[in-house]
Design a protein around this motif. Sequence first.
Motif, PDB file in Angstrom:
ATOM      1  N   PHE A   9       0.850  -1.201   0.000  1.00 34.74           N
ATOM      2  CA  PHE A   9       0.000   0.000   0.000  1.00 34.74           C
ATOM      3  C   PHE A   9       0.889   1.255   0.000  1.00 34.74           C
ATOM      4  N   GLN A  10       1.852   1.297   0.912  1.00 36.61           N
ATOM      5  CA  GLN A  10       2.760   2.445   0.995  1.00 36.61           C
ATOM      6  C   GLN A  10       3.586   2.598  -0.280  1.00 36.61           C
ATOM      7  N   ALA A  11       4.002   1.483  -0.853  1.00 33.16           N
ATOM      8  CA  ALA A  11       4.789   1.533  -2.091  1.00 33.16           C
ATOM      9  C   ALA A  11       3.982   2.140  -3.229  1.00 33.16           C
ATOM     10  N   GLU A  12       2.709   1.777  -3.323  1.00 33.70           N
ATOM     11  CA  GLU A  12       1.857   2.345  -4.384  1.00 33.70           C
ATOM     12  C   GLU A  12       1.630   3.840  -4.165  1.00 33.70           C
ATOM     13  N   LEU A  13       1.458   4.255  -2.913  1.00 32.99           N
ATOM     14  CA  LEU A  13       1.307   5.691  -2.624  1.00 32.99           C
ATOM     15  C   LEU A  13       2.574   6.449  -3.005  1.00 32.99           C
ATOM     16  N   SER A  14       3.733   5.895  -2.667  1.00 33.66           N
ATOM     17  CA  SER A  14       5.007   6.538  -3.020  1.00 33.66           C
ATOM     18  C   SER A  14       5.183   6.614  -4.530  1.00 33.66           C
ATOM     19  N   LYS A  15       4.825   5.537  -5.196  1.00 32.27           N
ATOM     20  CA  LYS A  15       4.910   5.513  -6.664  1.00 32.27           C
ATOM     21  C   LYS A  15       4.019   6.595  -7.253  1.00 32.27           C
ATOM     22  N   ALA A  35      -3.394   1.217  -4.743  1.00 36.52           N
ATOM     23  CA  ALA A  35      -3.344   1.483  -3.295  1.00 36.52           C
ATOM     24  C   ALA A  35      -4.741   1.360  -2.697  1.00 36.52           C
ATOM     25  N   HIS A  36      -5.744   1.855  -3.403  1.00 36.65           N
ATOM     26  CA  HIS A  36      -7.120   1.783  -2.918  1.00 36.65           C
ATOM     27  C   HIS A  36      -7.547   0.331  -2.728  1.00 36.65           C
ATOM     28  N   ILE A  37      -7.259  -0.508  -3.695  1.00 33.26           N
ATOM     29  CA  ILE A  37      -7.635  -1.917  -3.591  1.00 33.26           C
ATOM     30  C   ILE A  37      -6.935  -2.551  -2.390  1.00 33.26           C
ATOM     31  N   LEU A  38      -5.657  -2.260  -2.234  1.00 30.84           N
ATOM     32  CA  LEU A  38      -4.900  -2.831  -1.117  1.00 30.84           C
ATOM     33  C   LEU A  38      -5.417  -2.334   0.235  1.00 30.84           C
ATOM     34  N   GLY A  39      -5.833  -1.093   0.297  1.00 28.65           N
ATOM     35  CA  GLY A  39      -6.248  -0.508   1.566  1.00 28.65           C
ATOM     36  C   GLY A  39      -7.732  -0.506   1.831  1.00 28.65           C
ATOM     37  N   GLN A  40      -8.504  -1.030   0.914  1.00 28.07           N
ATOM     38  CA  GLN A  40      -9.960  -0.903   0.997  1.00 28.07           C
ATOM     39  C   GLN A  40     -10.580  -1.570   2.220  1.00 28.07           C
ATOM     40  N   ASN A  41      -9.948  -2.559   2.799  1.00 26.94           N
ATOM     41  CA  ASN A  41     -10.523  -3.233   3.964  1.00 26.94           C
ATOM     42  C   ASN A  41     -10.037  -2.651   5.293  1.00 26.94           C
ATOM     43  N   ALA A  43      -9.986   0.925   7.400  1.00 23.15           N
ATOM     44  CA  ALA A  43     -10.667   2.235   7.376  1.00 23.15           C
ATOM     45  C   ALA A  43      -9.706   3.399   7.140  1.00 23.15           C
ATOM     46  N   ILE A  44      -8.576   3.399   7.817  1.00 28.67           N
ATOM     47  CA  ILE A  44      -7.633   4.514   7.670  1.00 28.67           C
ATOM     48  C   ILE A  44      -6.976   4.486   6.296  1.00 28.67           C
ATOM     49  N   ALA A  45      -6.480   3.329   5.888  1.00 33.23           N
ATOM     50  CA  ALA A  45      -5.836   3.222   4.574  1.00 33.23           C
ATOM     51  C   ALA A  45      -6.823   3.562   3.452  1.00 33.23           C
ATOM     52  N   HIS A  46      -8.058   3.108   3.582  1.00 36.04           N
ATOM     53  CA  HIS A  46      -9.088   3.398   2.582  1.00 36.04           C
ATOM     54  C   HIS A  46      -9.293   4.912   2.458  1.00 36.04           C
ATOM     55  N   THR A  47      -9.349   5.579   3.606  1.00 37.94           N
ATOM     56  CA  THR A  47      -9.527   7.031   3.613  1.00 37.94           C
ATOM     57  C   THR A  47      -8.320   7.731   3.003  1.00 37.94           C
ATOM     58  N   ILE A  48      -7.126   7.265   3.348  1.00 40.14           N
ATOM     59  CA  ILE A  48      -5.909   7.863   2.788  1.00 40.14           C
ATOM     60  C   ILE A  48      -5.894   7.733   1.267  1.00 40.14           C
ATOM     61  N   ALA A  49      -6.280   6.565   0.756  1.00 42.57           N
ATOM     62  CA  ALA A  49      -6.298   6.362  -0.697  1.00 42.57           C
ATOM     63  C   ALA A  49      -7.248   7.351  -1.365  1.00 42.57           C
ATOM     64  N   HIS A  50      -8.451   7.507  -0.787  1.00 40.91           N
ATOM     65  CA  HIS A  50      -9.397   8.464  -1.383  1.00 40.91           C
ATOM     66  C   HIS A  50      -8.915   9.899  -1.234  1.00 40.91           C
ATOM     67  N   TRP A  51      -8.262  10.233  -0.124  1.00 43.20           N
ATOM     68  CA  TRP A  51      -7.724  11.580   0.064  1.00 43.20           C
ATOM     69  C   TRP A  51      -6.671  11.880  -1.008  1.00 43.20           C
TER      70      TRP A  51
END
Length: 114
Positions: A9-15, A35-41, A43-51
């Motif tokens: 998840f972090q790697a995709e955000l950095s990319k 990143a969204h798919i990885l973090g979708q389950n 709550a915090i990661a899902h929100t970060i992806a959408h942000w």
Amino acid sequence: MKAIVHEHFQAELSKAQTLIAQQDFASAWIALQRAHILGQNDAIAHTIAHWQMLKLAWKQRDFREIMGQLVSTILAIPLTLLYGNSRYLRGGKAHVQESEKMSIPEDIQQILSQ
């Protein structure tokens, strides 16, 4: 979130951030969708992806996507907490045409199944 999922998840955000700096917005969207798919389950990661998607939509001045991501960012935590793993995994863009729909990439399926 499992450590291996969090790492990817972090790697995709950095990319995505690198691609945005290079103004390669199409590839940045793909990284953010991954990143969204990885973090979708989670709550915090899902929100970060959408942000992050909201910020990219704003940078591109894509007002339709901005509105969709604004709603998605606000609802990410409650929807994740309510529905969690029972939801269908998706790419996360608010407005996607049929030709752009993203299936779950094989490598992400393998990461999520670990």
